[in-house]
Design a protein around this motif. Structure first.
Motif, short mmCIF file in Angstrom:
data_model
loop_
_atom_site.label_atom_id
_atom_site.label_comp_id
_atom_site.label_asym_id
_atom_site.label_seq_id
_atom_site.Cartn_x
_atom_site.Cartn_y
_atom_site.Cartn_z
N ALA A 3 40.63 34.82 44.10
CA ALA A 3 41.33 34.19 43.26
C ALA A 3 43.04 34.29 43.49
O ALA A 3 43.69 33.45 43.37
CB ALA A 3 41.02 34.53 41.68
N THR A 4 43.29 35.59 43.78
CA THR A 4 44.66 35.83 44.00
C THR A 4 44.95 35.08 45.42
O THR A 4 46.10 34.49 45.46
CB THR A 4 45.00 37.30 44.41
N PHE A 5 44.14 35.06 46.38
CA PHE A 5 44.36 34.05 47.56
C PHE A 5 44.60 32.78 47.21
O PHE A 5 45.76 32.01 47.72
CB PHE A 5 43.47 34.52 48.65
N LEU A 136 51.08 38.27 39.59
CA LEU A 136 50.94 39.43 40.57
C LEU A 136 50.86 40.64 39.65
O LEU A 136 50.21 41.64 39.97
CB LEU A 136 51.69 39.50 41.80
N LEU A 137 52.01 40.75 39.12
CA LEU A 137 52.40 41.99 38.40
C LEU A 137 51.22 42.25 37.30
O LEU A 137 50.69 43.37 36.98
CB LEU A 137 53.70 41.83 37.48
N ALA A 138 50.97 41.33 36.57
CA ALA A 138 49.85 41.36 35.54
C ALA A 138 48.57 41.80 36.06
O ALA A 138 47.69 42.72 35.72
CB ALA A 138 49.58 40.20 34.86
N ALA A 152 47.79 38.50 48.17
CA ALA A 152 48.99 37.58 47.84
C ALA A 152 49.63 37.24 49.33
O ALA A 152 50.10 36.18 49.48
CB ALA A 152 49.76 38.28 47.04
N LEU A 153 49.80 38.15 50.15
CA LEU A 153 50.39 38.03 51.36
C LEU A 153 49.58 37.05 52.31
O LEU A 153 50.25 36.33 52.89
CB LEU A 153 50.44 39.46 52.16
N VAL A 185 41.02 26.90 39.03
CA VAL A 185 40.96 28.19 39.28
C VAL A 185 42.05 29.01 38.49
O VAL A 185 41.86 30.06 38.08
CB VAL A 185 41.04 28.46 40.81
N VAL A 186 43.28 28.16 38.34
CA VAL A 186 44.24 29.11 37.91
C VAL A 186 44.07 29.38 36.49
O VAL A 186 44.27 30.20 35.89
CB VAL A 186 45.72 27.86 37.90
#
Length: 273
Positions: A3-5, A136-138, A152-153, A185-186
């Motif tokens: 999900a982050t990706f 990303l912080l959460a 994320a990168l 997804v978001v």
């Protein structure tokens, strides 16, 4: 952290498309000398978002335990709100984004205003960057930070490559369909973050209701196993959620998913065009 990706890819691609469209328009109009202004806008927004993210992360580490939990809850709620707002905004405005950008670039060229061009690119990148910072912080507060950073990168790198391929390589991508399904997804990830914020509020002692165990799947589908980790990344899965977390997750999706999946009406400007 699939999900982050995906979310980082989506937000990064939105920014990359803006930058690519502006840069390609300048080259077609014979104003390649203005391209350094575009990169100034990109670099300024990226540095400010990166600095803000690092500052907030350092601030959260210095806080006492109870305040850290409260900070996690607030960051999660802000992230969920921004992610939801941007998903709906992109669903509505994405179809006319190119026409709007062309009009703004033409206006900047007509007035010979380099500052207007820098501000255009800066705001586009900063908008996506701020959303990513809070997301990303959460997520880093609720999981392993290095996994979040690596995903994320990877997403940002993929977004940059796809953006270059679309703007300069002739790649064709159904952006409406892409943003529609990544928007789902978001919203699923935002629902999981909102439920995690309620959990953080309970750990901070600010919320003590509806804390009964809703169900226990830790022996069947543990969250630290591979399938559970995938579900946790995509849908915010928790193997031992409280009743309150389940209610927040379900109510969030009931309030957002049906409205998001209804076909969006095109803006008046796009219809006239």
């Amino acid at each position: 952290m699939l999900a982050t990706f995906l979310i980082t890819l989506r937000e990064g691609l939105e920014a990359a498309l803006v930058v690519g469209l502006v840069a390609s328009l300048l080259r077609r109009r014979g104003h390649a000398e203005w391209l350094p202004l575009v990169w100034i806008g990109v670099a300024s927004a990226a540095l400010i978002c990166l600095g803000l993210g690092l500052a907030l992360d350092l601030l959260s580490v210095e806080l006492p335990q109870r305040q850290q939990e409260l900070f996690e809850a607030v960051a999660g709620l802000v992230a969920a709100g921004m992610m939801t707002a941007m998903a709906f905004w992109m669903r509505r405005a994405g179809s006319s984004m190119k026409q709007q950008l062309e009009g703004q670039v033409e206006e900047a060229l007509g007035t010979r205003s380099g500052l207007a061009l820098i501000l255009l690119v800066f705001l586009a990148v900063a908008r996506e960057g701020l959303e990513l910072v809070f997301f990303l912080l959460a997520l880093a507060q609720q999981s392993t930070g290095w996994q979040v950073l690596g995903s994320a990168l990877s997403g940002l790198l993929a977004a940059a490559l796809v953006g270059v391929a679309i703007a300069w390589g002739g790649l064709r991508l159904n952006l409406a369909r892409f943003f529609r399904w990544t928007g789902v997804v978001v919203l699923l990830a935002a629902a999981g973050i909102a439920a995690g914020s309620l959990r953080a509020l309970h750990e901070a002692g600010w919320w003590n209701r509806l804390q009964q165990l809703a169900f226990d799947l830790s022996h069947i589908l543990p969250a630290d196993g591979i399938p559970g980790a995938i579900l946790a990344g995509l849908f915010g899965y928790v193997d031992q959620p409280s009743v309150g977390e389940v209610l927040v997750y379900a109510l969030f999706l009931l309030a957002t998913l049906p409205a998001f999946l209804v076909p969006a009406r095109k803006p008046a400007a796009a219809v006239r065009a």
